[in-house]
Every structure is written in structure tokens, then in C-alpha cells.
Write a protein that holds these residues in place. Structure first.
Motif, PDB file in Angstrom:
ATOM      1  N   VAL A 365       0.989  -1.141   0.000  1.00 42.54           N
ATOM      2  CA  VAL A 365      -0.030  -0.065  -0.173  1.00 42.54           C
ATOM      3  C   VAL A 365       0.743   1.269  -0.065  1.00 42.54           C
ATOM      4  CG1 VAL A 365      -1.681   1.448   1.330  1.00 42.54           C
ATOM      5  CG2 VAL A 365      -2.100  -0.998   0.931  1.00 42.54           C
ATOM      6  N   LYS A 366       2.059   1.263   0.755  1.00 41.77           N
ATOM      7  CA  LYS A 366       2.828   2.390   0.698  1.00 41.77           C
ATOM      8  C   LYS A 366       3.669   2.583  -0.523  1.00 41.77           C
ATOM      9  CE  LYS A 366       3.832   2.258   5.905  1.00 41.77           C
ATOM     10  NZ  LYS A 366       4.970   1.985   6.889  1.00 41.77           N
ATOM     11  N   LYS A 367       3.913   1.605  -1.231  1.00 40.56           N
ATOM     12  CA  LYS A 367       4.677   1.599  -2.594  1.00 40.56           C
ATOM     13  C   LYS A 367       3.528   1.937  -3.412  1.00 40.56           C
ATOM     14  CE  LYS A 367       7.379   1.089  -5.877  1.00 40.56           C
ATOM     15  NZ  LYS A 367       8.605   1.861  -6.110  1.00 40.56           N
ATOM     16  N   ILE A 368       2.397   1.836  -3.391  1.00 43.23           N
ATOM     17  CA  ILE A 368       1.305   2.254  -4.303  1.00 43.23           C
ATOM     18  C   ILE A 368       1.113   3.914  -4.256  1.00 43.23           C
ATOM     19  CG2 ILE A 368      -1.172   2.230  -4.852  1.00 43.23           C
ATOM     20  CD1 ILE A 368       0.621  -0.245  -6.093  1.00 43.23           C
ATOM     21  N   ASP A 369       0.933   3.993  -2.805  1.00 41.19           N
ATOM     22  CA  ASP A 369       0.994   5.617  -2.692  1.00 41.19           C
ATOM     23  C   ASP A 369       2.008   6.377  -3.187  1.00 41.19           C
ATOM     24  OD1 ASP A 369      -0.685   7.498  -1.354  1.00 41.19           O
ATOM     25  OD2 ASP A 369       0.624   7.483   0.524  1.00 41.19           O
ATOM     26  N   LEU A 370       3.134   5.838  -3.056  1.00 38.13           N
ATOM     27  CA  LEU A 370       4.284   6.538  -3.485  1.00 38.13           C
ATOM     28  C   LEU A 370       4.443   6.610  -5.222  1.00 38.13           C
ATOM     29  CD1 LEU A 370       7.318   7.925  -3.011  1.00 38.13           C
ATOM     30  CD2 LEU A 370       8.294   5.554  -3.555  1.00 38.13           C
ATOM     31  N   LEU A 371       3.738   5.532  -5.799  1.00 34.19           N
ATOM     32  CA  LEU A 371       3.500   5.676  -7.188  1.00 34.19           C
ATOM     33  C   LEU A 371       2.785   6.679  -7.689  1.00 34.19           C
ATOM     34  CD1 LEU A 371       3.768   1.970  -8.191  1.00 34.19           C
ATOM     35  CD2 LEU A 371       5.354   3.476  -8.587  1.00 34.19           C
ATOM     36  N   PHE A 372       1.545   7.067  -6.531  1.00 34.48           N
ATOM     37  CA  PHE A 372       0.655   7.988  -7.226  1.00 34.48           C
ATOM     38  C   PHE A 372       1.236   9.231  -7.016  1.00 34.48           C
ATOM     39  CE2 PHE A 372      -2.963   5.437  -5.027  1.00 34.48           C
ATOM     40  CZ  PHE A 372      -3.202   4.792  -6.082  1.00 34.48           C
ATOM     41  N   ILE A 373       2.059   9.461  -6.129  1.00 33.66           N
ATOM     42  CA  ILE A 373       3.042  10.800  -6.021  1.00 33.66           C
ATOM     43  C   ILE A 373       3.795  10.929  -7.094  1.00 33.66           C
ATOM     44  CG2 ILE A 373       4.672  11.946  -4.533  1.00 33.66           C
ATOM     45  CD1 ILE A 373       3.737  10.558  -2.174  1.00 33.66           C
ATOM     46  N   ASN A 374       4.547  10.022  -7.637  1.00 33.40           N
ATOM     47  CA  ASN A 374       5.293  10.260  -8.850  1.00 33.40           C
ATOM     48  C   ASN A 374       4.614  10.218 -10.090  1.00 33.40           C
ATOM     49  OD1 ASN A 374       7.547  10.067  -7.091  1.00 33.40           O
ATOM     50  ND2 ASN A 374       7.775   7.954  -7.497  1.00 33.40           N
ATOM     51  N   ASN A 375       3.418   9.883 -10.004  1.00 33.41           N
ATOM     52  CA  ASN A 375       2.362  10.127 -11.417  1.00 33.41           C
ATOM     53  C   ASN A 375       3.025   9.029 -12.405  1.00 33.41           C
ATOM     54  OD1 ASN A 375       0.289  10.579 -12.867  1.00 33.41           O
ATOM     55  ND2 ASN A 375       1.373  12.755 -13.737  1.00 33.41           N
ATOM     56  N   SER A 376       3.169   7.501 -11.911  1.00 32.42           N
ATOM     57  CA  SER A 376       3.601   6.688 -13.044  1.00 32.42           C
ATOM     58  C   SER A 376       2.709   6.172 -13.841  1.00 32.42           C
ATOM     59  CB  SER A 376       4.144   5.430 -11.989  1.00 32.42           C
ATOM     60  OG  SER A 376       5.161   5.966 -10.938  1.00 32.42           O
ATOM     61  N   SER A 377       1.679   6.850 -14.306  1.00 32.91           N
ATOM     62  CA  SER A 377       0.561   6.123 -15.060  1.00 32.91           C
ATOM     63  C   SER A 377       1.000   5.847 -16.505  1.00 32.91           C
ATOM     64  CB  SER A 377      -0.763   6.979 -15.097  1.00 32.91           C
ATOM     65  OG  SER A 377      -1.612   6.471 -15.756  1.00 32.91           O
ATOM     66  N   GLN A 378       1.842   6.964 -17.110  1.00 28.20           N
ATOM     67  CA  GLN A 378       2.139   6.945 -18.514  1.00 28.20           C
ATOM     68  C   GLN A 378       3.268   5.789 -18.710  1.00 28.20           C
ATOM     69  OE1 GLN A 378       0.784   7.900 -21.460  1.00 28.20           O
ATOM     70  NE2 GLN A 378       2.268   6.606 -22.385  1.00 28.20           N
ATOM     71  N   GLU A 379       4.203   5.622 -17.689  1.00 28.37           N
ATOM     72  CA  GLU A 379       5.048   4.828 -17.731  1.00 28.37           C
ATOM     73  C   GLU A 379       4.709   3.328 -17.687  1.00 28.37           C
ATOM     74  OE1 GLU A 379       9.135   3.416 -14.832  1.00 28.37           O
ATOM     75  OE2 GLU A 379       8.157   5.518 -14.505  1.00 28.37           O
ATOM     76  N   ILE A 380       3.604   3.003 -16.867  1.00 33.34           N
ATOM     77  CA  ILE A 380       2.922   1.712 -16.761  1.00 33.34           C
ATOM     78  C   ILE A 380       2.280   1.329 -18.099  1.00 33.34           C
ATOM     79  CG2 ILE A 380       1.272   0.605 -15.613  1.00 33.34           C
ATOM     80  CD1 ILE A 380       1.588   2.247 -13.001  1.00 33.34           C
ATOM     81  N   ARG A 381       1.640   2.343 -18.680  1.00 31.03           N
ATOM     82  CA  ARG A 381       1.036   2.323 -20.014  1.00 31.03           C
ATOM     83  C   ARG A 381       2.071   2.006 -21.096  1.00 31.03           C
ATOM     84  NH1 ARG A 381      -3.495   1.884 -23.526  1.00 31.03           N
ATOM     85  NH2 ARG A 381      -2.826   2.873 -25.428  1.00 31.03           N
ATOM     86  N   ASN A 382       3.461   2.530 -20.903  1.00 25.32           N
ATOM     87  CA  ASN A 382       4.575   2.357 -21.813  1.00 25.32           C
ATOM     88  C   ASN A 382       4.746   0.637 -21.476  1.00 25.32           C
ATOM     89  OD1 ASN A 382       4.391   4.723 -22.848  1.00 25.32           O
ATOM     90  ND2 ASN A 382       6.055   5.282 -21.455  1.00 25.32           N
ATOM     91  N   THR A 383       4.821   0.254 -20.369  1.00 19.36           N
ATOM     92  CA  THR A 383       5.113  -1.356 -20.156  1.00 19.36           C
ATOM     93  C   THR A 383       4.142  -2.120 -21.142  1.00 19.36           C
ATOM     94  OG1 THR A 383       6.141  -0.728 -18.070  1.00 19.36           O
ATOM     95  CG2 THR A 383       5.433  -3.249 -18.625  1.00 19.36           C
ATOM     96  N   ALA A 384       2.894  -1.730 -21.030  1.00 24.50           N
ATOM     97  CA  ALA A 384       2.045  -2.539 -21.636  1.00 24.50           C
ATOM     98  C   ALA A 384       2.098  -2.633 -23.299  1.00 24.50           C
ATOM     99  CB  ALA A 384       0.449  -2.145 -21.524  1.00 24.50           C
ATOM    100  N   GLU A 385       2.549  -1.218 -23.850  1.00 26.52           N
ATOM    101  CA  GLU A 385       2.953  -1.267 -25.136  1.00 26.52           C
ATOM    102  C   GLU A 385       3.941  -1.993 -25.643  1.00 26.52           C
ATOM    103  OE1 GLU A 385       3.150   3.190 -25.477  1.00 26.52           O
ATOM    104  OE2 GLU A 385       1.067   3.474 -25.501  1.00 26.52           O
ATOM    105  N   LYS A 386       5.057  -2.204 -24.747  1.00 30.08           N
ATOM    106  CA  LYS A 386       6.388  -3.009 -24.845  1.00 30.08           C
ATOM    107  C   LYS A 386       6.078  -4.268 -24.719  1.00 30.08           C
ATOM    108  CE  LYS A 386      11.358  -3.082 -23.835  1.00 30.08           C
ATOM    109  NZ  LYS A 386      12.287  -2.371 -23.290  1.00 30.08           N
ATOM    110  N   TYR A 387       5.413  -4.703 -23.875  1.00 26.01           N
ATOM    111  CA  TYR A 387       5.261  -6.150 -23.389  1.00 26.01           C
ATOM    112  C   TYR A 387       3.740  -6.810 -23.713  1.00 26.01           C
ATOM    113  CZ  TYR A 387       9.838  -5.377 -21.127  1.00 26.01           C
ATOM    114  OH  TYR A 387      11.043  -4.942 -20.956  1.00 26.01           O
ATOM    115  N   ARG A 388       2.971  -6.251 -24.028  1.00 21.54           N
ATOM    116  CA  ARG A 388       1.566  -6.807 -24.313  1.00 21.54           C
ATOM    117  C   ARG A 388       0.951  -6.316 -25.484  1.00 21.54           C
ATOM    118  NH1 ARG A 388       3.383  -9.554 -20.718  1.00 21.54           N
ATOM    119  NH2 ARG A 388       2.576 -10.204 -18.941  1.00 21.54           N
TER     120      ARG A 388
END
Length: 403
Positions: A365-388
């Protein structure tokens, strides 16, 4: 590149309306159809259970739609192991054999081991090349999830076929990179190329920009929303999911809510909440058609994929992770699941639970909270574009059917 002289029988052992066909088979069948010549024949076989009823009118509509795509649908009724299955299975097999001979099928493309066992026998009789898609352990997985015993006839029979299929198949397409090592250790399979094709997703369909239905689920507005789209029990955790959600609720207080897209009865979900000491009012649960899921995912902030961390899950695949990533959601997952757990750690796009404990849930939960702060949404989307990306599947099928 269009390829001639390819008549293909695609074998599944699932119902047509099952998500395993709709999201895990049909998109690939359409790619294969585009890869081969228009004059070549392609048959799709499903075994439909009574849980996925299709009336006559709907059946005709589906048949016509598939025919318009030059895909011919063969529909059998699924029978669990029983007197009925013993009586009807030979007739179903004879029909498949007749089709293989009459339509000059020279490629049998089977999804997973149960369908692969049927394909193996057809291949031995007709000489058609056998291809196993989503090549992964099934017999040992059934033991791990408690469905079978390791000394049972069902396990021994399916494991026997897994080994035979592995050595006989012309092409093996695995869902994860670790399957080659498993096949060498368990089936003594050596010096055989195994293609890797993960569970790909429609990146246009699953997208953060996908609009949610108007005026729906207002209780989720201005909340930190955890989503889970799937079942409970079997290969999925049950009690532990609600223990995790309780930790999230403790951390984010009244700002937290969970959205569960499942066909599990609300009464059971309420009972699991009570056992975990979680307020059931924090859980919104409903069952929605797969085509509506992207809009609901767009309401979420992060996701969980509670696959039981048993050994064979290292070699399977999870389409849900790809859908979550395409939507830009960080994922909390158990350890050693397909290639996904490693991808999450390497790309820092979620959290991998080292164990199922209160402390690890809090760490997640703390890690997810940190990812919210860092606004990682586009980076995550990029992972899908590369691997899925479905381009991965297109490359694999081009190489296979262009030979």
C-alpha cells in the motif's frame, strides 16, 4: 505476407462466450486469419458448457459474423467426465476427424493441453502438423489448486499427454520465458525452439482515456479505488484479498474503496469482508460484460492480481496484468507469476508480495501511494505497449505460418 496451402483447425476446450475464447483466443485467430491466404480454410472449435448458454438465434448470428471473417465455427457441447462424456466424446472426435480429412486440414492449432491432447491424436492419425498455443503446465497446476491428487488417474493421463504433445508438436508457443526450462526438466524436452507470446491486450480498448459510464458508481468519486476483475478460489486467493483490502482501508481511511468485477455472489463477498474485519460498504461489486470492463477500469487508481503463488504459475500467463497496465494502473501481485512479477519489479510499476502477511500488505500500500505521488501512469502504459502489444503475436504467427 500471404501464405498459401494452410488449412487450419483451431482447437479450444472452452465455451465460445467464455473470456478465454473472447479475449484469449479470438484476437489471435483473427491475426492468423489475416496472415494466411483468403482461399485457405480456418475452423474454430469450441466446447460449450451449460453455464454459457447460447440460443439458436444468437448461435446463427455468431456463425454468420465469423463466416464474414472467413472463420468457420464448430460448436460441441462440453460434458464433464461422466457417462455422458464417454458416450458423446467418440462422436465428437469422429466429426473432427472427418473434418480434418474432408477439408484437408494440414495444421492443427490447439490452445493449451486439454485441447492439445485431442489435437495430438488427430495429428497422429492424419499427419497434420500440431501446434500448441499457450503451452503451459496444466496437470501439475490442477494438483496445486487442489482439484486433483498427484496419484489420480486424471493427473497421470494429462501429464502423459503433456509429455507426448511436447515431443510431437511441430510448434510450441509458450506464455512465459520460463517454460523452456520446465519442459526440459519435466518432459525431458531438449533442443526444441519454444516461441514466447504473452497474453496481449487491445491497447485501444484498454486505455485511461476510456470514458466511464455517466452517473454510474458515484460512491467511487474522489476515492482511491483498488480494482480486481476476476474470480475467487481455484487458482486465485480468497481470504487474503480481503485482508489486503482491510490494510488499504486502514491506511487510506475513508478515502478508500474497492471495485470488484466478478460473478461471485454479493452475500459471499459480504461474508469474506466480515471475516476479515472489513466494512462491506467499502466494496462495490458487480458482474459486467468484458467489453464494458475498460470503462470500469478507468475509474480505478491501482489493481490487484491475487494469483496463488504456486510453482506452475511461473509458466502461465495473466491477461489481467496487461489490461491493468494498458489502463495505466500499478499492480500488486504475488511472487513468481509468469514474467509479470519480474516486470513489475524491474520497471517499478507496482509491488510484488514476498509473502502473504499484514506487513507485506502494508508495504504494498505504501509503495502504491508513492507511485501515485510520482504519477507513474504513462510509464505503466508504456510497459503494456512494449510487453503486451498484439504486434508480438503478429510477429510470432508470421514466422510460423510463413514457413
Amino acid at each position: 505476407m500471404k501464405v498459401d496451402h494452410k488449412n487450419i483447425l483451431v482447437l479450444t476446450y472452452w465455451s465460445y462466450n467464455d473470456a478465454l475464447v473472447q479475449t484469449y483466443t479470438l484476437p489471435y485467430v483473427r491475426i492468423i486469419r489475416k496472415t494466411i491466404s483468403p482461399k485457405n480454410k480456418l475452423y474454430l472449435v469450441t466446447f460449450d458448457s451449460i453455464n454459457y448458454r447460447i440460443d439458436k438465434e444468437e448461435e446463427e448470428e455468431i456463425k454468420q459474423k465469423l463466416l464474414d471473417e472467413r472463420i468457420m465455427w464448430i460448436r460441441f457441447r462440453y460434458f464433464p467426465l461422466s457417462i455422458k462424456s464417454i458416450l458423446f466424446s467418440p462422436f465428437q472426435f469422429l466429426k473432427l476427424l472427418t473434418i480434418c480429412i474432408a477439408q484437408k486440414i494440414n495444421f492443427i492449432h490447439a490452445w493449451c493441453t486439454p485441447a492439445g491432447a485431442i489435437g495430438y491424436i488427430l495429428s497422429k492419425i492424419t499427419g497434420a502438423s500440431l501446434m500448441i498455443d499457450s503451452y503451459e503446465p496444466h496437470a501439475e497446476a490442477m494438483v496445486e489448486n487442489g482439484t486433483w491428487q498427484k496419484n489420480s488417474f486424471a493427473f497421470k493421463l494429462l501429464f502423459y499427454f503433456e509429455k507426448k504433445i511436447s515431443h510431437h508438436a511441430s510448434i510450441l508457443i509458450a506464455a512465459s520465458s520460463g517454460m523452456e526450462k520446465y519442459a526440459e526438466e519435466k518432459y525431458n524436452l531438449k533442443n526444441k525452439k519454444i516461441y514466447v507470446k504473452p497474453a496481449c491486450v487491445d491497447l485501444n480498448l484498454f486505455n485511461r482515456k476510456k470514458k466511464s459510464p455517466e452517473n454510474i458508481l458515484p460512491e467511487l468519486k474522489n476515492k482511491i479505488v483498488c480494482i480486481y476483475a476476476g474470480k475467487f478460489g481455484g487458482i486465485y486467493l480468497e481470504k487474503e484479498v480481503f485482508d489486503f483490502l482491510k490494510t488499504a482501508a486502514y491506511y487510506w481511511k475513508n478515502n478508500f474503496a474497492a471495485l470488484i468485477l466478478t460473478n461471485t455472489a454479493r452475500e459471499k463477498i459480504k461474508k469474506l469482508c466480515e471475516e476479515a474485519g472489513l466494512n462491506p460498504e467499502l466494496i462495490v461489486s458487480r458482474f459486467v460484460p468484458h467489453n464494458e470492463i475498460p470503462a470500469y477500469m478507468a475509474m480505478a487508481d491501482f489493481a490487484i492480481n491475487p494469483v496463488k503463488p504456486v510453482p506452475t504459475k511461473r509458466y502461465c500467463t495473466s491477461i489481467k496484468d496487461g489490461e491493468y497496465w494498458a489502463t495505466g494502473l500499478p499492480v500488486v501481485i504475488t511472487k513468481n507469476i509468469s514474467d509479470d512479477s519480474a516486470l513489475i519489479e524491474q520497471n517499478d510499476i507496482g509491488y510484488v508480495l514476498k509473502e502473504l502477511s499484514a506487513q507485506e500488505y502494508l508495504n504494498a500500500v505504501k509503495k502504491i501511494d508513492l507511485l501515485f505521488i510520482n504519477n507513474s501512469s504513462q510509464e505503466i502504459r508504456n510497459t503494456a505497449e512494449k510487453y503486451r502489444n498484439f504486434k508480438i503475436a503478429e510477429t510470432v504467427y508470421q514466422e510460423i505460418y510463413a514457413k
